[in-house]
Design a protein around this motif. Sequence first.
Motif, mmCIF file in Angstrom:
data_model
loop_
_atom_site.group_PDB
_atom_site.id
_atom_site.type_symbol
_atom_site.label_atom_id
_atom_site.label_comp_id
_atom_site.label_asym_id
_atom_site.label_seq_id
_atom_site.Cartn_x
_atom_site.Cartn_y
_atom_site.Cartn_z
ATOM 1 N N SER A 187 0.826 -1.201 0.000
ATOM 2 C CA SER A 187 0.000 0.000 0.000
ATOM 3 C C SER A 187 0.862 1.254 0.000
ATOM 4 C CB SER A 187 -0.915 -0.001 1.228
ATOM 5 O OG SER A 187 -1.623 1.215 1.337
ATOM 6 N N LEU A 188 1.914 1.250 0.810
ATOM 7 C CA LEU A 188 2.824 2.394 0.878
ATOM 8 C C LEU A 188 3.499 2.635 -0.463
ATOM 9 C CD1 LEU A 188 4.570 4.535 2.262
ATOM 10 C CD2 LEU A 188 6.029 2.694 3.121
ATOM 11 N N GLU A 189 4.050 1.578 -1.037
ATOM 12 C CA GLU A 189 4.760 1.724 -2.310
ATOM 13 C C GLU A 189 3.823 2.212 -3.408
ATOM 14 O OE1 GLU A 189 6.341 -2.169 -2.791
ATOM 15 O OE2 GLU A 189 8.155 -1.755 -1.602
ATOM 16 N N GLN A 190 2.615 1.668 -3.442
ATOM 17 C CA GLN A 190 1.670 2.063 -4.479
ATOM 18 C C GLN A 190 1.238 3.514 -4.308
ATOM 19 O OE1 GLN A 190 -1.670 -0.553 -4.922
ATOM 20 N NE2 GLN A 190 -2.746 0.787 -6.351
ATOM 21 N N ASP A 191 0.918 3.899 -3.078
ATOM 22 C CA ASP A 191 0.459 5.266 -2.832
ATOM 23 C C ASP A 191 1.553 6.287 -3.112
ATOM 24 O OD1 ASP A 191 -2.006 4.382 -2.177
ATOM 25 O OD2 ASP A 191 -1.844 4.721 -0.021
ATOM 26 N N VAL A 192 2.785 5.966 -2.725
ATOM 27 C CA VAL A 192 3.888 6.905 -2.907
ATOM 28 C C VAL A 192 4.272 7.028 -4.377
ATOM 29 C CG1 VAL A 192 6.338 7.289 -2.455
ATOM 30 C CG2 VAL A 192 4.817 6.648 -0.588
ATOM 31 N N LEU A 193 4.302 5.911 -5.084
ATOM 32 C CA LEU A 193 4.765 5.923 -6.468
ATOM 33 C C LEU A 193 3.690 6.334 -7.466
ATOM 34 C CD1 LEU A 193 6.895 2.646 -6.481
ATOM 35 C CD2 LEU A 193 7.715 5.004 -6.304
ATOM 36 N N ASP A 194 2.426 6.083 -7.127
ATOM 37 C CA ASP A 194 1.363 6.283 -8.108
ATOM 38 C C ASP A 194 0.681 7.637 -8.041
ATOM 39 O OD1 ASP A 194 1.925 3.774 -8.926
ATOM 40 O OD2 ASP A 194 0.074 2.843 -8.223
ATOM 41 N N ASN A 195 0.767 8.312 -6.906
ATOM 42 C CA ASN A 195 0.063 9.591 -6.838
ATOM 43 C C ASN A 195 0.704 10.520 -5.825
ATOM 44 O OD1 ASN A 195 -1.575 9.438 -4.120
ATOM 45 N ND2 ASN A 195 -1.820 7.425 -5.083
ATOM 46 N N GLU A 196 0.543 11.800 -6.074
ATOM 47 C CA GLU A 196 1.130 12.821 -5.207
ATOM 48 C C GLU A 196 0.513 12.795 -3.816
ATOM 49 O OE1 GLU A 196 1.624 17.689 -5.067
ATOM 50 O OE2 GLU A 196 1.079 16.684 -6.934
ATOM 51 N N GLY A 197 -0.761 12.408 -3.744
ATOM 52 C CA GLY A 197 -1.427 12.364 -2.448
ATOM 53 C C GLY A 197 -0.776 11.389 -1.499
ATOM 54 N N GLY A 198 -0.233 10.293 -2.057
ATOM 55 C CA GLY A 198 0.407 9.292 -1.221
ATOM 56 C C GLY A 198 1.638 9.831 -0.527
ATOM 57 N N ILE A 199 2.500 10.510 -1.288
ATOM 58 C CA ILE A 199 3.718 11.049 -0.691
ATOM 59 C C ILE A 199 3.384 12.158 0.292
ATOM 60 C CG2 ILE A 199 4.125 12.772 -2.489
ATOM 61 C CD1 ILE A 199 6.768 10.673 -0.615
ATOM 62 N N ASN A 200 2.332 12.932 -0.002
ATOM 63 C CA ASN A 200 1.918 13.971 0.939
ATOM 64 C C ASN A 200 1.409 13.364 2.239
ATOM 65 O OD1 ASN A 200 2.573 16.037 -0.820
ATOM 66 N ND2 ASN A 200 0.509 16.196 -1.679
ATOM 67 N N ALA A 201 0.700 12.233 2.115
ATOM 68 C CA ALA A 201 0.201 11.549 3.314
ATOM 69 C C ALA A 201 1.357 11.048 4.162
ATOM 70 C CB ALA A 201 -0.707 10.385 2.915
ATOM 71 N N LEU A 202 2.407 10.565 3.489
ATOM 72 C CA LEU A 202 3.580 10.092 4.215
ATOM 73 C C LEU A 202 4.240 11.235 4.971
ATOM 74 C CD1 LEU A 202 5.744 8.010 4.932
ATOM 75 C CD2 LEU A 202 6.882 8.569 2.777
ATOM 76 N N TYR A 203 4.463 12.349 4.280
ATOM 77 C CA TYR A 203 5.105 13.487 4.932
ATOM 78 C C TYR A 203 4.239 14.041 6.070
ATOM 79 C CZ TYR A 203 8.861 13.795 1.495
ATOM 80 O OH TYR A 203 9.966 13.536 0.730
ATOM 81 N N GLU A 204 2.923 14.004 5.878
ATOM 82 C CA GLU A 204 2.030 14.479 6.933
ATOM 83 C C GLU A 204 2.131 13.589 8.168
ATOM 84 O OE1 GLU A 204 -2.722 15.447 7.719
ATOM 85 O OE2 GLU A 204 -2.039 14.777 5.752
ATOM 86 N N THR A 205 2.192 12.274 7.931
ATOM 87 C CA THR A 205 2.331 11.329 9.039
ATOM 88 C C THR A 205 3.622 11.585 9.802
ATOM 89 O OG1 THR A 205 1.052 9.602 7.927
ATOM 90 C CG2 THR A 205 2.584 8.890 9.641
ATOM 91 N N LEU A 206 4.721 11.727 9.063
ATOM 92 C CA LEU A 206 6.011 11.949 9.703
ATOM 93 C C LEU A 206 6.074 13.315 10.377
ATOM 94 C CD1 LEU A 206 8.374 10.478 6.955
ATOM 95 C CD2 LEU A 206 7.493 9.360 8.998
ATOM 96 N N ASP A 238 12.463 13.904 17.100
ATOM 97 C CA ASP A 238 11.386 13.638 16.147
ATOM 98 C C ASP A 238 11.957 13.235 14.792
ATOM 99 O OD1 ASP A 238 9.462 14.223 18.015
ATOM 100 O OD2 ASP A 238 9.252 16.313 17.403
ATOM 101 N N SER A 239 13.025 13.908 14.370
ATOM 102 C CA SER A 239 13.629 13.580 13.076
ATOM 103 C C SER A 239 14.336 12.238 13.123
ATOM 104 C CB SER A 239 14.619 14.675 12.661
ATOM 105 O OG SER A 239 15.685 14.772 13.585
ATOM 106 N N VAL A 240 14.845 11.851 14.285
ATOM 107 C CA VAL A 240 15.485 10.540 14.426
ATOM 108 C C VAL A 240 14.472 9.440 14.163
ATOM 109 C CG1 VAL A 240 16.481 8.923 16.095
ATOM 110 C CG2 VAL A 240 17.286 11.285 16.008
ATOM 111 N N VAL A 241 13.245 9.622 14.663
ATOM 112 C CA VAL A 241 12.194 8.634 14.475
ATOM 113 C C VAL A 241 11.726 8.617 13.030
ATOM 114 C CG1 VAL A 241 9.861 7.952 15.139
ATOM 115 C CG2 VAL A 241 11.437 8.842 16.863
ATOM 116 N N CYS A 242 11.646 9.783 12.407
ATOM 117 C CA CYS A 242 11.103 9.884 11.051
ATOM 118 C C CYS A 242 12.094 9.459 9.975
ATOM 119 C CB CYS A 242 10.672 11.319 10.764
ATOM 120 S SG CYS A 242 9.318 11.901 11.792
ATOM 121 N N LEU A 243 13.378 9.725 10.170
ATOM 122 C CA LEU A 243 14.367 9.510 9.123
ATOM 123 C C LEU A 243 14.401 8.089 8.584
ATOM 124 C CD1 LEU A 243 16.600 10.641 7.379
ATOM 125 C CD2 LEU A 243 18.228 10.212 9.241
#
Length: 250
Positions: A187-206, A238-243
């Motif tokens: 799900s992560l790979e598909q969302d990140v690679l297939d649409n901009e919303g996926g990568i934004n969701a990842l950055y929002e989570t982090l 926080d960045s240690v956990v996210c990196l």
Amino acid sequence: MAKKNATTGKFLSKDSSIYEIEDLEGPPGVIRTKSAKTVCPIDGKMGAAYVHTLQGEDHVGEAAHMLSYSWGYSIGDIVDTLTGFCLQNNLDPKRTYIWMCCLCVNQHRVVDNNANDQSGMTAPAKIDFFSIFGERVKKIGHLLAMMAPWKAPIYITRVWCIFEIFTAHRTGGCKVDIVMPPREKQSLEQDVLDNEGGINALYETLGNTKVENAKASEESDRLAILTKVMYPHLSHLDSVVCLPAVLFVF
């Protein structure tokens, strides 16, 4: 198929969490029942860690990896995650030994420890979780940080998990791998690679990761970790956990 536990009366399945198979505030569950009549090789008392009931190299051996996870994760997800890790790294599941606190820490003593804390009594041998988890991270040298679900990982909300990955980060030569159930990884790979919303969701989570908001089953544990270990480093923790999560994706 759900199976009823004879001791607790609960119906358990692969979707049951560690909390459900071993509720430390209730009667002995799967883990304590299995080890109740085994003498602990550490303190010589009746009641041992689950791992001390296992024999044979198909079941127990010196750990080369430590799983950092939440007791809120399901048994099925943990098994799928570790199986996927073995397959991805060409490891034999029968010879890949992984340290897990629920199985390798004596839960009988944890219950005794908690009971003494609540009664105000001093335990004869109070459990030092800082040493247990910290030293295991350093000695084993390979942390598997289980992130699930990827859009809102339970992992980054648990203070002991953050303590473990923080310790790994500060330990020279300690490797950290981010692992997750196959469906979450897909799900992560598909969302990140297939649409901009996926990568934004990842950055929002982090970006929403706030170590000071992390929880623990015992409030005293949370305060001790934040006060004694983490507050001096909160500016970059926080960045240690996210990196590692960012590196996992890219």
